[in-house]
Design a protein around this motif. Structure first.
Motif, mmCIF file in Angstrom:
data_model
loop_
_atom_site.group_PDB
_atom_site.id
_atom_site.type_symbol
_atom_site.label_atom_id
_atom_site.label_comp_id
_atom_site.label_asym_id
_atom_site.label_seq_id
_atom_site.Cartn_x
_atom_site.Cartn_y
_atom_site.Cartn_z
ATOM 1 N N TRP A 50 0.813 -1.211 0.000
ATOM 2 C CA TRP A 50 0.000 0.000 0.000
ATOM 3 C C TRP A 50 0.849 1.265 0.000
ATOM 4 O O TRP A 50 1.962 1.287 0.524
ATOM 5 C CB TRP A 50 -0.895 0.023 1.225
ATOM 6 C CG TRP A 50 -1.967 -1.033 1.232
ATOM 7 C CD1 TRP A 50 -2.314 -1.862 0.208
ATOM 8 C CD2 TRP A 50 -2.816 -1.365 2.322
ATOM 9 N NE1 TRP A 50 -3.342 -2.689 0.582
ATOM 10 C CE2 TRP A 50 -3.670 -2.403 1.872
ATOM 11 C CE3 TRP A 50 -2.955 -0.887 3.619
ATOM 12 C CZ2 TRP A 50 -4.641 -2.975 2.701
ATOM 13 C CZ3 TRP A 50 -3.921 -1.449 4.440
ATOM 14 C CH2 TRP A 50 -4.755 -2.488 3.975
ATOM 15 N N GLU A 52 -3.352 0.255 -3.620
ATOM 16 C CA GLU A 52 -2.581 -0.970 -3.833
ATOM 17 C C GLU A 52 -2.241 -0.983 -5.319
ATOM 18 O O GLU A 52 -3.094 -1.291 -6.151
ATOM 19 C CB GLU A 52 -3.403 -2.199 -3.445
ATOM 20 C CG GLU A 52 -2.602 -3.493 -3.458
ATOM 21 C CD GLU A 52 -3.406 -4.644 -2.862
ATOM 22 O OE1 GLU A 52 -3.719 -4.576 -1.651
ATOM 23 O OE2 GLU A 52 -3.740 -5.581 -3.606
ATOM 24 N N VAL A 89 -8.063 1.244 -2.605
ATOM 25 C CA VAL A 89 -8.583 0.178 -1.741
ATOM 26 C C VAL A 89 -9.142 0.704 -0.421
ATOM 27 O O VAL A 89 -9.706 -0.056 0.365
ATOM 28 C CB VAL A 89 -7.498 -0.880 -1.454
ATOM 29 C CG1 VAL A 89 -7.084 -1.571 -2.743
ATOM 30 C CG2 VAL A 89 -6.292 -0.278 -0.741
ATOM 31 N N ARG A 148 -10.152 -3.471 1.180
ATOM 32 C CA ARG A 148 -9.252 -4.428 1.800
ATOM 33 C C ARG A 148 -9.396 -4.240 3.312
ATOM 34 O O ARG A 148 -9.608 -3.116 3.782
ATOM 35 C CB ARG A 148 -7.792 -4.186 1.402
ATOM 36 C CG ARG A 148 -7.500 -4.266 -0.079
ATOM 37 C CD ARG A 148 -7.487 -5.702 -0.600
ATOM 38 N NE ARG A 148 -6.971 -5.723 -1.968
ATOM 39 C CZ ARG A 148 -7.703 -5.462 -3.055
ATOM 40 N NH1 ARG A 148 -8.992 -5.151 -2.919
ATOM 41 N NH2 ARG A 148 -7.168 -5.497 -4.260
#
Length: 251
Positions: free
Chosen positions: A108, A156, A161, A182
């Motif tokens: 990330w 990501e 995300v 996520r």
């Protein structure tokens, strides 16, 4: 002059709407946030009718205000909960498990104000009741263009995300909504945006609604009178950095 000038926020209900009516233009939104109010539009005519049935007595006694503007004032409620859940912008809790994940080569990275419109869209998806209406999103987009509303993003690769958005007034950043695609990505978005706000001179994150998830981030209840004093404090706050940054810096 503002339509909210006559609203008694300090003496208004702490567990119900302080006012109804007005509109969701950029000027009205900014005036409301400056007074410690945030909007909750009704999802449909049935929700508006519920507001009228539930809160008309409070309007009748003057406990809540009825503002000019709009065909159906009960379709737009303005809240200022008492107490207010707040947390230090640089002190969002990530937890040891998440911190270990972020520390060890997480894919990330984060940014701010890179995808404001997309964050709004994702926050609106599938939410019930529907409070993030098209009209509200339009007003928030105008505040973003003015440099007042901000988004924090977690990526990501090139996929968004997680994210969060809110409105900054002086030393306070009022967080409206967040989303994740996520696990824990929304938590990281709050921590990252909070860290950027702290670096700019901000002093307080306002989580608006209390609850277990907000408490897990480190939020604590603050009496409304103190919150309003913090909101009115004359503290120099600089521009928010939108630089792409690694998440490892948060742990």
């Amino acid at each position: 002059m503002s339509v909210f000038d006559g609203v008694d926020v300090r003496g208004g209900p702490g567990d119900g709407p302080v006012a109804f009516g007005a509109g969701l233009g950029a000027r009205e939104l900014l005036a409301a946030y400056r007074r410690g109010l945030f909007p909750m539009p009704a999802a449909d005519e049935y929700a508006s009718a519920y507001n009228e049935a539930r809160y008309e007595p409070a309007v009748g006694t003057g406990e809540s205000s009825l503002l000019p503007g709009g065909d159906d004032p009960y379709a737009l409620a303005w809240w200022s909960p008492d107490p207010r859940p707040v947390l230090p912008p640089g002190g969002v809790r990530l937890g040891s498990r998440l911190a270990r994940r972020l520390r060890h080569r997480s894919p990330w990275w984060t940014s701010a104000d890179r995808a404001f419109g997309e964050v709004l869209d994702r926050c609106a998806e599938g939410r019930q009741p529907v409070w993030l209406t098209e009209e509200l999103r339009g007003g928030l987009a105008r505040l973003h263009a003015l440099g007042v509303a901000h988004s924090g993003e977690v990526w990501e690769g090139e996929e968004l995300v997680g994210g969060v958005f809110g409105v900054a007034v002086g030393p306070v950043l009022s967080l409206d909504s967040m989303f994740h695609r996520r696990p824990d990505a929304a938590r990281v978005a709050v921590a990252d945006l909070g860290a950027r706000f702290a670096a700019a001179g901000g002093r307080l994150l306002d989580a608006q609604w209390d609850g277990p998830h907000i408490r897990s981030l480190g939020a604590e209840p603050m009496p409304r009178a103190r919150y309003l004093a913090e909101l009115a404090a004359e503290v120099p706050v600089g521009p928010l950095s939108g630089e792409a940054l690694p998440v490892a810096r948060l742990v």
